[in-house]
Enzyme design. Structure first.
Site, PDB file in Angstrom:
ATOM      1  N   SER A 229      33.089  48.843  33.469  1.00  0.00           N
ATOM      2  CA  SER A 229      31.995  48.345  34.317  1.00  0.00           C
ATOM      3  C   SER A 229      32.417  48.086  35.757  1.00  0.00           C
ATOM      4  O   SER A 229      31.563  47.924  36.622  1.00  0.00           O
ATOM      5  CB  SER A 229      31.376  47.089  33.712  1.00  0.00           C
ATOM      6  OG  SER A 229      32.223  45.994  33.891  1.00  0.00           O
TER       7      SER A 229
ATOM      8  N   LYS B 103      33.366  40.525  37.500  1.00  0.00           N
ATOM      9  CA  LYS B 103      32.150  41.044  38.149  1.00  0.00           C
ATOM     10  C   LYS B 103      32.200  40.776  39.649  1.00  0.00           C
ATOM     11  O   LYS B 103      32.991  39.974  40.127  1.00  0.00           O
ATOM     12  CB  LYS B 103      30.906  40.343  37.568  1.00  0.00           C
ATOM     13  CG  LYS B 103      30.702  40.536  36.072  1.00  0.00           C
ATOM     14  CD  LYS B 103      30.206  41.911  35.721  1.00  0.00           C
ATOM     15  CE  LYS B 103      30.230  42.135  34.230  1.00  0.00           C
ATOM     16  NZ  LYS B 103      30.078  43.524  33.852  1.00  0.00           N
TER      17      LYS B 103
END
Lengths: 164, 161
Positions: free
Chosen positions: B41, B83
């Site tokens: 990701s 993230k």
């Protein structure tokens, strides 16, 4: 010198006694942690698993749940599955093993157990690591357990979305 | 052989070892958290399997900034999400045809220029202690990519490298 040696010996004996006591008579929090670790072990399976072993594993897994329960599991695709009996748990576990085909290793890490004041129920928040041969998934799960007939059984389990 | 192992002054060698162990314990126990990245990701900047460090003290003097890559805690320290922050407290965040809109204006993201993205999501207004987190690899379907809103207290630190 002799006194110092005796004091050290006494401290060692006391520490060993405390350790033995916690092993022989574990507190509810430790019992719950052990049961959750066992659930994770039973939820793991190998590729080409013997069908009888799979059936035994699924039934053992269902045995960790109370007769009436609610399990809400959201798959990575956001499809939610709800199970409300031990039989449903066992059947869906068998179906998942057959459909998955490969090896899956489940491990519960960062388990946070919160006991109710009466010590008859508890909530366990944890992170499940699910490792297959090609992929690693992590999922937060909240378990609610209740002490029924002297055993801690799962009455509710639900996946928690990390991000809202 | 003995000189080679313990040095010319074994006492000082032991002191050096003790200081080194203490410093390493303090640095890696309380300041820099070593992490191994698993997953795609955060591609292309942070590939699967690479190692990194999280600076736990990064936000002692100032609050997290937009564009910071941070690690986010789940139920404990053993599994963290990594993230990028795109939305700050009080802002409204939305995805329109793969572009991030902050309070209705397109956010310039240089790290996203070469990645195709077609995400769409309705506007979300963040509370005073909330941030919006998303990974860099938005060429994957949004339902396969963990992203969204989380409170400030879950930020463990800033990714160092």
């Amino acid at each position: 010198m002799k006194i110092l040696f005796r004091l050290i010996l006494l401290a060692v004996v006391v520490a060993a006694g405390v350790w033995l006591w916690t092993v022989l008579f574990p507190g509810p929090e430790n019992v719950i942690r052990h049961r959750l670790a066992e659930i994770a072990r039973l939820a793991s399976f190998n590729a080409n698993e013997n069908p009888l072993a799979a059936l035994g594993g699924a039934q053992k897994l269902a045995g960790f749940c109370s007769p009436t329960l609610q399990v809400k599991l959201a798959a990575p695709t956001n499809v939610e599955h709800t199970f409300e009996s031990r039989e449903e748990i066992a059947q869906s576990d068998l179906a998942a093993r057959a459909a998955f085909g490969g090896t899956l290793r489940v491990e519960f890490v960062d388990v946070v157990v919160t006991l109710a004041p009466d010590q008859q129920s508890a909530v366990a928040d944890l992170t499940a690591r699910m490792q297959s041969s090609s992929d690693l998934n992590v999922q937060e799960i909240k378990f609610t357990l209740k002490k029924i007939d002297g055993q801690w059984l799962v009455t509710r389990a639900e996946t928690i979305r990390t991000f809202s | 052989m003995r000189t080679l192992l313990f040095g010319r002054n074994p006492k000082w060698t032991l002191i050096r070892i003790a200081v080194l162990v203490t410093v390493c314990g303090l640095v890696f126990g309380f300041v820099l958290l070593p992490i191994r990245i698993t997953g795609i990701s955060m591609l292309p900047a942070y590939p699967n399997g690479s190692l990194n460090l999280v600076n736990r003290l990064a936000y002692l003097r100032h609050e997290p900034q937009r564009g910071d890559v941070v690690s986010i805690q789940l139920t404990g320290p053993h599994v963290l999400f990594m993230k990028r922050i795109i939305g700050l407290p009080g802002e409204t965040v939305a995805f329109v045809d793969g572009r991030v809109l902050i309070n209705g204006k397109i956010l310039k993201e240089p790290y996203e220029e070469n990645l195709a993205c077609d995400w769409n999501s309705p506007p979300v207004t963040l509370a005073g202690d909330e941030y919006y987190f998303v990974g860099d690899n938005r060429s994957m379907p949004p339902e396969d990519h963990e992203h969204g809103v989380k409170k400030r207290i879950y930020i463990v630190g800033k990714v160092l490298l």
